[in-house]
Motif scaffolding. Structure first.
Motif, PDB file in Angstrom:
ATOM      1  N   ILE A 145      46.346  57.506  66.308  1.00 40.98           N
ATOM      2  CA  ILE A 145      45.267  58.330  66.940  1.00 40.98           C
ATOM      3  C   ILE A 145      44.189  58.703  66.106  1.00 40.98           C
ATOM      4  N   GLY A 146      43.107  58.779  66.621  1.00 35.88           N
ATOM      5  CA  GLY A 146      41.671  59.205  65.983  1.00 35.88           C
ATOM      6  C   GLY A 146      42.047  60.569  65.066  1.00 35.88           C
ATOM      7  N   GLY A 147      41.636  60.548  63.668  1.00 37.74           N
ATOM      8  CA  GLY A 147      41.808  61.732  62.830  1.00 37.74           C
ATOM      9  C   GLY A 147      43.151  61.705  62.149  1.00 37.74           C
ATOM     10  N   ILE A 148      43.964  60.661  62.595  1.00 39.86           N
ATOM     11  CA  ILE A 148      45.360  60.561  61.927  1.00 39.86           C
ATOM     12  C   ILE A 148      45.360  60.424  60.303  1.00 39.86           C
ATOM     13  N   GLY A 149      44.317  59.789  59.965  1.00 38.15           N
ATOM     14  CA  GLY A 149      44.228  59.382  58.460  1.00 38.15           C
ATOM     15  C   GLY A 149      44.207  58.097  58.156  1.00 38.15           C
ATOM     16  N   LYS A 150      43.841  57.169  58.945  1.00 36.68           N
ATOM     17  CA  LYS A 150      43.762  55.595  58.843  1.00 36.68           C
ATOM     18  C   LYS A 150      42.961  55.173  57.828  1.00 36.68           C
ATOM     19  N   THR A 151      41.773  55.765  57.781  1.00 35.02           N
ATOM     20  CA  THR A 151      40.468  55.479  56.946  1.00 35.02           C
ATOM     21  C   THR A 151      40.944  56.004  55.564  1.00 35.02           C
ATOM     22  N   SER A 152      41.399  57.247  55.527  1.00 36.73           N
ATOM     23  CA  SER A 152      41.795  57.982  54.250  1.00 36.73           C
ATOM     24  C   SER A 152      42.874  57.235  53.747  1.00 36.73           C
ATOM     25  N   LEU A 153      43.860  56.589  54.231  1.00 38.86           N
ATOM     26  CA  LEU A 153      44.957  55.929  53.543  1.00 38.86           C
ATOM     27  C   LEU A 153      44.276  54.494  53.169  1.00 38.86           C
ATOM     28  N   ALA A 154      43.764  53.933  54.101  1.00 39.56           N
ATOM     29  CA  ALA A 154      43.210  52.672  53.551  1.00 39.56           C
ATOM     30  C   ALA A 154      42.431  52.831  52.336  1.00 39.56           C
ATOM     31  N   GLY A 155      41.609  53.879  52.111  1.00 47.60           N
ATOM     32  CA  GLY A 155      40.850  54.375  50.860  1.00 47.60           C
ATOM     33  C   GLY A 155      41.809  54.392  49.621  1.00 47.60           C
ATOM     34  N   ALA A 156      42.973  55.174  50.107  1.00 44.55           N
ATOM     35  CA  ALA A 156      43.954  55.570  49.031  1.00 44.55           C
ATOM     36  C   ALA A 156      44.388  54.415  48.568  1.00 44.55           C
ATOM     37  N   LEU A 157      44.852  53.549  49.445  1.00 42.30           N
ATOM     38  CA  LEU A 157      45.517  52.236  48.970  1.00 42.30           C
ATOM     39  C   LEU A 157      44.636  51.225  48.211  1.00 42.30           C
ATOM     40  N   VAL A 158      43.405  51.216  48.702  1.00 46.36           N
ATOM     41  CA  VAL A 158      42.374  50.466  47.869  1.00 46.36           C
ATOM     42  C   VAL A 158      42.218  50.938  46.378  1.00 46.36           C
ATOM     43  N   ARG A 159      42.021  52.168  46.126  1.00 44.54           N
ATOM     44  CA  ARG A 159      41.899  52.898  45.111  1.00 44.54           C
ATOM     45  C   ARG A 159      43.361  52.478  43.903  1.00 44.54           C
ATOM     46  N   GLU A 160      44.202  52.628  44.723  1.00 43.25           N
ATOM     47  CA  GLU A 160      45.508  52.368  44.099  1.00 43.25           C
ATOM     48  C   GLU A 160      45.581  50.948  43.356  1.00 43.25           C
TER      49      GLU A 160
END
Ligand SMILES: Nc1ncnc2c1ncn2[C@@H]1O[C@H](COP(=O)(O)OP(=O)(O)OP(=O)(O)O)[C@@H](O)[C@H]1O
Ligand SMILES: [Mg+2]
Length: 444
Positions: A145-160
């Motif tokens: 759902i919106g706001g659940i953290g998909k974009t943030s998690l994708a960002g964290a994965l890319v950084r990692e």
């Protein structure tokens, strides 16, 4: 295409290196007549002779000692070719590619705030394993759902993964769902927000193969597939929401995948596709919600929240649930309103569906804003990721009023500020934008 300029340069290089047409022809190998035809850009009854790509690259190899890397690219561009990064490195061993900022139009990670994510350890590990695995899955999707953290998690994965050097390069494309035109409000996209042509161009631009951009769509897609098949890239496609979007894109993604991997985020699960590895982001559990609240209280200096009793914190969890965006919006209000009132207000929305709860939360936030804050929020859809100067040009506020309004919006969690220290950029969350344009327009 400028065969004439290409031919002149060829003659210049050949003479400069004291090679006869025959000798050069042997090195390619082609006939000496063909070298002469290229040098003169000879035409006959509308027919032109352009070197094939292998010969063109070979010419650069032969004259590498007389050409700077950029000059070689420029020369080949005259006949619509470009050297791949691998070829550049092979022919010009000292070649250093331009820094990332110059190659990409922008680095999307600088726009994503680097943040601490609660409760995503397991799902991050699963997604990380799928991305690191040298074999399938090539398409990995995060849904929720919106706001659940998909974009943030994708960002964290890319950084990692960037830190681990798993991929040769990373590209990030966002499929925007709504258009905004002042007065008309929100315009839902009727066509796919991201069609194969737009995705192809965005990726070629970000991955630096600019010379391919002038070619036909078929050639561009073939070029993109060749690039992505050659080395493992990580391509993030954020907000791939509508069925129209993924139906039209999946064939292209399949063609370009392996060894490149695609990480997709979507509010809809892509279970219909057997070869898409789907991971659904669940709501945060109670312990993670309490940890998130404690963290927010500390970093925002919210004493009321820091000193809240366990029962008060529990009631936030019971009413709001474990959606990080909803929690952050509620926490934001604690700066403007007493905790008891925020909780009382929320209780009135208790038992409502998630969408209603969001509407309610945004409505409260809207009411907590002064006129300057409201004005600023309303221009945000026109200047997503805008700088202070861009926002100032769009709003009627003077710089001091605008700065105060931005601070207030950030404190209410209605605004995200990028980590760019030199020139911060401001954006509102996609869900905030949707509510702003669907609901707030009615509340005014
Ligand atoms: N696990 C988490 N811990 C703390 N904060 C989080 C977490 N996940 C998301 N957030 C915060 O919640 C907000 C929404 O996150 P994000 O933008 O990643 O959601 P999304 O799922 O991509 O939403 P949308 O579908 O609207 O694009 C952001 O401000 C982010 O900082
Ligand atoms: Mg998102």
């Amino acid at each position: 295409m400028d065969l004439q300029a290409f031919g002149q340069k060829l003659r210049e290089l050949r003479r400069g290196s004291s090679l006869s047409q025959e000798k050069l022809a042997e090195l390619l190998p082609v006939t000496a007549e063909l070298i002469s035809i290229w040098e003169r850009a000879y035409q006959h009854r509308g027919r032109v002779w352009r070197p094939d790509r292998v010969s063109a690259v070979r010419l650069v190899e032969v004259f590498a000692g007389y050409l700077a890397p950029n000059e070689a690219q420029h020369w080949l561009a005259q006949i619509d070719y470009s050297l791949t990064r691998d070829e550049m490195h092979r022919i010009f061993p000292d070649y250093t590619p331009p820094p990332q900022e110059e190659r990409s139009r922008f680095n999307p990670l600088t726009l994503l705030p680097e943040q601490f994510l609660f409760g995503v350890g397991q799902i991050q590990a699963k997604a990380g394993r799928a991305l690191e695995h040298p074999d399938a899955p090539w398409l990995i999707a995060l849904d929720g759902i919106g706001g659940i953290g998909k974009t943030s998690l994708a960002g964290a994965l890319v950084r990692e993964l960037a830190a681990a050097d798993r991929f040769f390069d990373v590209a990030w494309v966002s499929a925007k769902q709504e258009g905004f035109s002042p007065g008309a409000g929100l315009e839902a996209a009727r066509r796919p927000a991201l069609d194969p042509a737009t995705l192809t161009n965005a990726l070629l631009e970000q991955l630096g193969d600019l010379f391919l951009l002038n070619r036909s769509l078929t050639e561009r897609q073939a070029g993109l597939a060749a690039l992505l098949k050659k080395q493992p890239y990580l391509v993030v496609i954020d907000n791939l929401e509508t069925v129209a979007d993924y139906q039209s894109l999946i064939p292209l993604l399949r063609r370009c995948a392996n060894p490149t991997k695609f990480l997709l985020t979507s509010r809809h699960a892509l279970h219909a596709y057997d070869d898409v590895f789907c991971l659904s982001l669940p709501e945060l559990g109670r312990a993670d919600v309490l940890a998130l609240l404690a963290y927010e209280a500390q970093v925002r200096g919210l004493t009321a929240l820091a000193e809240a009793t366990p029962a008060q914190l529990d009631s936030i969890y019971e009413v709001v649930g474990g959606n990080p965006l909803a929690l952050k919006l509620v926490v934001g209000q604690i700066r403007a309103l007493p905790l008891a009132q925020v909780l009382d207000n929320l209780r009135q929305a208790q038992g409502k569906k998630v969408d209603d709860l969001y509407t309610y939360i945004y409505w409260q936030a809207w009411n907590a804003l002064d006129e300057a804050g409201r004005q600023t929020l309303l221009v945000m859809p026109l200047a997503q990721n805008g700088t202070l100067a861009q926002l100032s040009a769009l709003s009627d506020l003077d710089p001091i009023e605008l700065t105060q309004a931005l601070e207030c919006l950030a404190a209410l969690s209605l605004l995200e500020v990028s980590a760019d220290l030199e020139q911060p950029r401001y954006r509102i969350h996609r869900l905030t934008e949707t509510f702003l344009l669907n609901e707030v327009i009615k509340w005014q």
